[in-house]
Design a protein around this motif. Structure first.
Motif, PDB file in Angstrom:
ATOM      1  N   ILE A 173       0.835  -1.209   0.000  1.00 26.67           N
ATOM      2  CA  ILE A 173       0.000   0.000   0.000  1.00 26.67           C
ATOM      3  C   ILE A 173       0.867   1.256   0.000  1.00 26.67           C
ATOM      4  N   GLU A 174       1.894   1.262   0.842  1.00 27.47           N
ATOM      5  CA  GLU A 174       2.775   2.426   0.913  1.00 27.47           C
ATOM      6  C   GLU A 174       3.509   2.643  -0.407  1.00 27.47           C
ATOM      7  N   CYS A 175       3.926   1.555  -1.048  1.00 33.38           N
ATOM      8  CA  CYS A 175       4.601   1.667  -2.337  1.00 33.38           C
ATOM      9  C   CYS A 175       3.671   2.244  -3.404  1.00 33.38           C
ATOM     10  N   LYS A 176       2.436   1.778  -3.434  1.00 32.12           N
ATOM     11  CA  LYS A 176       1.476   2.279  -4.416  1.00 32.12           C
ATOM     12  C   LYS A 176       1.246   3.785  -4.255  1.00 32.12           C
ATOM     13  N   ILE A 177       1.106   4.224  -3.010  1.00 33.30           N
ATOM     14  CA  ILE A 177       0.867   5.647  -2.742  1.00 33.30           C
ATOM     15  C   ILE A 177       2.081   6.477  -3.148  1.00 33.30           C
ATOM     16  N   ILE A 178       3.267   6.017  -2.778  1.00 33.71           N
ATOM     17  CA  ILE A 178       4.485   6.792  -3.035  1.00 33.71           C
ATOM     18  C   ILE A 178       4.762   6.911  -4.523  1.00 33.71           C
ATOM     19  N   ILE A 179       4.676   5.801  -5.263  1.00 34.89           N
ATOM     20  CA  ILE A 179       4.938   5.852  -6.710  1.00 34.89           C
ATOM     21  C   ILE A 179       3.888   6.700  -7.412  1.00 34.89           C
ATOM     22  N   TYR A 180       2.638   6.593  -6.977  1.00 33.11           N
ATOM     23  CA  TYR A 180       1.566   7.395  -7.581  1.00 33.11           C
ATOM     24  C   TYR A 180       1.811   8.891  -7.385  1.00 33.11           C
ATOM     25  N   VAL A 181       2.140   9.293  -6.151  1.00 32.45           N
ATOM     26  CA  VAL A 181       2.390  10.711  -5.866  1.00 32.45           C
ATOM     27  C   VAL A 181       3.645  11.189  -6.595  1.00 32.45           C
ATOM     28  N   GLN A 182       4.643  10.323  -6.712  1.00 31.17           N
ATOM     29  CA  GLN A 182       5.842  10.674  -7.469  1.00 31.17           C
ATOM     30  C   GLN A 182       5.500  11.053  -8.905  1.00 31.17           C
ATOM     31  N   ARG A 183       4.716  10.220  -9.548  1.00 25.11           N
ATOM     32  CA  ARG A 183       4.381  10.447 -10.960  1.00 25.11           C
ATOM     33  C   ARG A 183       3.471  11.666 -11.125  1.00 25.11           C
ATOM     34  N   VAL A 184       2.521  11.832 -10.208  1.00 26.48           N
ATOM     35  CA  VAL A 184       1.623  12.983 -10.288  1.00 26.48           C
ATOM     36  C   VAL A 184       2.396  14.285 -10.091  1.00 26.48           C
ATOM     37  N   SER A 185       3.275  14.327  -9.096  1.00 26.09           N
ATOM     38  CA  SER A 185       4.041  15.550  -8.835  1.00 26.09           C
ATOM     39  C   SER A 185       5.013  15.847  -9.966  1.00 26.09           C
ATOM     40  N   ARG A 186       5.578  14.812 -10.573  1.00 22.02           N
ATOM     41  CA  ARG A 186       6.488  15.029 -11.702  1.00 22.02           C
ATOM     42  C   ARG A 186       5.731  15.592 -12.898  1.00 22.02           C
ATOM     43  N   GLY A 187       4.542  15.027 -13.185  1.00 27.34           N
ATOM     44  CA  GLY A 187       3.723  15.531 -14.281  1.00 27.34           C
ATOM     45  C   GLY A 187       3.224  16.948 -14.022  1.00 27.34           C
ATOM     46  N   THR A 188       2.860  17.235 -12.773  1.00 32.01           N
ATOM     47  CA  THR A 188       2.408  18.576 -12.411  1.00 32.01           C
ATOM     48  C   THR A 188       3.533  19.587 -12.562  1.00 32.01           C
ATOM     49  N   SER A 189       4.754  19.190 -12.193  1.00 39.60           N
ATOM     50  CA  SER A 189       5.904  20.072 -12.350  1.00 39.60           C
ATOM     51  C   SER A 189       6.140  20.403 -13.817  1.00 39.60           C
ATOM     52  N   LEU A 190       6.034  19.396 -14.684  1.00 38.61           N
ATOM     53  CA  LEU A 190       6.186  19.614 -16.124  1.00 38.61           C
ATOM     54  C   LEU A 190       5.129  20.574 -16.649  1.00 38.61           C
ATOM     55  N   CYS A 191       3.874  20.312 -16.329  1.00 39.48           N
ATOM     56  CA  CYS A 191       2.771  21.139 -16.828  1.00 39.48           C
ATOM     57  C   CYS A 191       2.849  22.568 -16.290  1.00 39.48           C
ATOM     58  N   THR A 192       3.235  22.711 -15.014  1.00 38.56           N
ATOM     59  CA  THR A 192       3.315  24.040 -14.420  1.00 38.56           C
ATOM     60  C   THR A 192       4.453  24.846 -15.029  1.00 38.56           C
ATOM     61  N   THR A 193       5.583  24.196 -15.284  1.00 44.39           N
ATOM     62  CA  THR A 193       6.693  24.880 -15.948  1.00 44.39           C
ATOM     63  C   THR A 193       6.289  25.319 -17.347  1.00 44.39           C
ATOM     64  N   CYS A 194       5.544  24.477 -18.027  1.00 51.32           N
ATOM     65  CA  CYS A 194       5.037  24.831 -19.351  1.00 51.32           C
ATOM     66  C   CYS A 194       4.065  26.009 -19.258  1.00 51.32           C
ATOM     67  N   LEU A 195       3.177  25.969 -18.262  1.00 49.45           N
ATOM     68  CA  LEU A 195       2.236  27.078 -18.062  1.00 49.45           C
ATOM     69  C   LEU A 195       2.965  28.376 -17.764  1.00 49.45           C
ATOM     70  N   LEU A 196       4.055  28.276 -17.010  1.00 52.02           N
ATOM     71  CA  LEU A 196       4.860  29.452 -16.700  1.00 52.02           C
ATOM     72  C   LEU A 196       5.444  30.064 -17.965  1.00 52.02           C
ATOM     73  N   SER A 197       5.925  29.223 -18.871  1.00 53.15           N
ATOM     74  CA  SER A 197       6.504  29.727 -20.115  1.00 53.15           C
ATOM     75  C   SER A 197       5.439  30.328 -21.020  1.00 53.15           C
ATOM     76  N   VAL A 198       4.269  29.683 -21.086  1.00 52.01           N
ATOM     77  CA  VAL A 198       3.177  30.216 -21.907  1.00 52.01           C
ATOM     78  C   VAL A 198       2.695  31.550 -21.346  1.00 52.01           C
ATOM     79  N   PHE A 199       2.567  31.625 -20.019  1.00 52.60           N
ATOM     80  CA  PHE A 199       2.141  32.866 -19.383  1.00 52.60           C
ATOM     81  C   PHE A 199       3.087  34.014 -19.718  1.00 52.60           C
TER      82      PHE A 199
END
Length: 314
Positions: A79-105
């Motif tokens: 259970i702990e592994c599932k949560i950690i890997i999931y949050v890792q991938r979500v935060s990495r994707g959010t970082s990518l999208c937010t950096t892109c949004l920053l450049s577009v802005f």
């Protein structure tokens, strides 16, 4: 513990401490702006979004990798592994999208448009906060299926079909056959491509500005334009850091995917490179905002006045 494990243990600990300190301190500065009723700019909302994703990256990727590199293995269940890997991938994707949004802005901000584009530009800039919320929802949904193919290190049945991360394992065969992985790759490529396009556009704007500075006797000095140029250079710096170290991390991931016997140090270096951007980015953002020093001084003045009033009451 082998020699390279000891080196990675020190590097991960140092990286995690520095990254958490930088992001938490930057979050405090933005929070202090709200406390003293200072006006929050639109770009600050994007930066706050980036800081939150960075903090999650350091907590759910930096700390587990530091513990694994320091020989603290088999410390998580499924259970702990599932949560950690999931949050890792979500935060990495959010970082990518937010950096892109920053450049577009920033690309939209520095665009000199005519009156017929002014309303469209205003409406786009007003959509920044909903866009930040949409980024989180989108990444939460895209990676929702990933935990199904993650298990604890003790649950490994076939080492050829799983990638052992030390503290968790991923069913590589199942992940490769998922259509959502193809969609995720396309998803990342779209945002990286958009960042490249906006970067090229902003470089063109900077070149034009440099040309105008050389012919300064034909133009008048504009402080707001100068601030926009500084912000543009900052965002170009952030995007360069992101693309550079994400590319290095991806190279090691490709090596892992095409290697029958993956060495643990290869996995560690890939994860280390993926954490450099969330470690460095808060310090780049703080160095660009002259108001941060003002906020710190204001906070110190508030503390002194509070202590002075407390003594008078006594």
């Amino acid at each position: 513990m082998q020699f390279h494990d000891g080196i990675m243990c020190i590097l991960y600990k140092f990286q995690t401490i520095i990254g958490l300190f930088g992001n938490c301190f930057l979050l405090y500065l933005y929070s202090f702006k709200i406390i003293i009723n200072q006006r929050i700019k639109l770009i600050d909302n994007i930066c706050i979004n980036l800081v939150f994703s960075n903090i999650l990256m350091m907590l759910f990727r930096g700390i587990p990798w530091a513990m694994e590199a320091c020989n603290q293995k088999n410390f998580m269940n499924d259970i702990e592994c599932k949560i950690i890997i999931y949050v890792q991938r979500v935060s990495r994707g959010t970082s990518l999208c937010t950096t892109c949004l920053l450049s577009v802005f920033q690309a939209i901000t520095i665009t000199s448009c005519g009156p017929h584009w002014a309303k469209l530009k205003t409406s786009v800039l007003k959509s920044i906060v909903p866009a930040c919320a949409f980024i989180w929802v989108l990444n939460l949904l895209i990676d929702l299926v990933v935990p199904l193919y993650v298990s604890g290190p003790r649950s490994i049945n076939n080492s050829q079909l799983t990638r052992n991360l030390g503290f968790c394992s991923i069913d590589i065969y199942a992940m490769r056959t998922l259509k959502i992985v193809i969609w995720k790759t396309f998803f990342d490529a779209v945002f990286v491509g958009l960042m490249s396009i906006t970067s090229g556009y902003m470089v063109l704007i900077l070149y034009r500005h440099h040309w105008q500075v050389q012919h300064i006797h034909h133009t008048s000095f504009n402080p707001s334009a100068s601030a926009e140029i500084r912000a543009t250079k900052l965002i170009l710096c952030l995007m360069s850091i992101f693309v550079c170290f994400s590319s290095l991390s991806s190279i090691f991931i490709i090596v892992m995917d095409n290697s029958k016997d993956t060495k643990q140090w290869v996995v560690n270096i890939s994860a280390y490179f993926s954490l450099i951007y969330p470690t460095i980015s808060p310090f780049v953002l703080m160095s660009s905002d002259s108001k941060n020093a003002i906020n710190c001084n204001a906070f110190n003045r508030m503390k002194k006045s509070y202590k002075h009033s407390s003594k008078n009451r006594e």
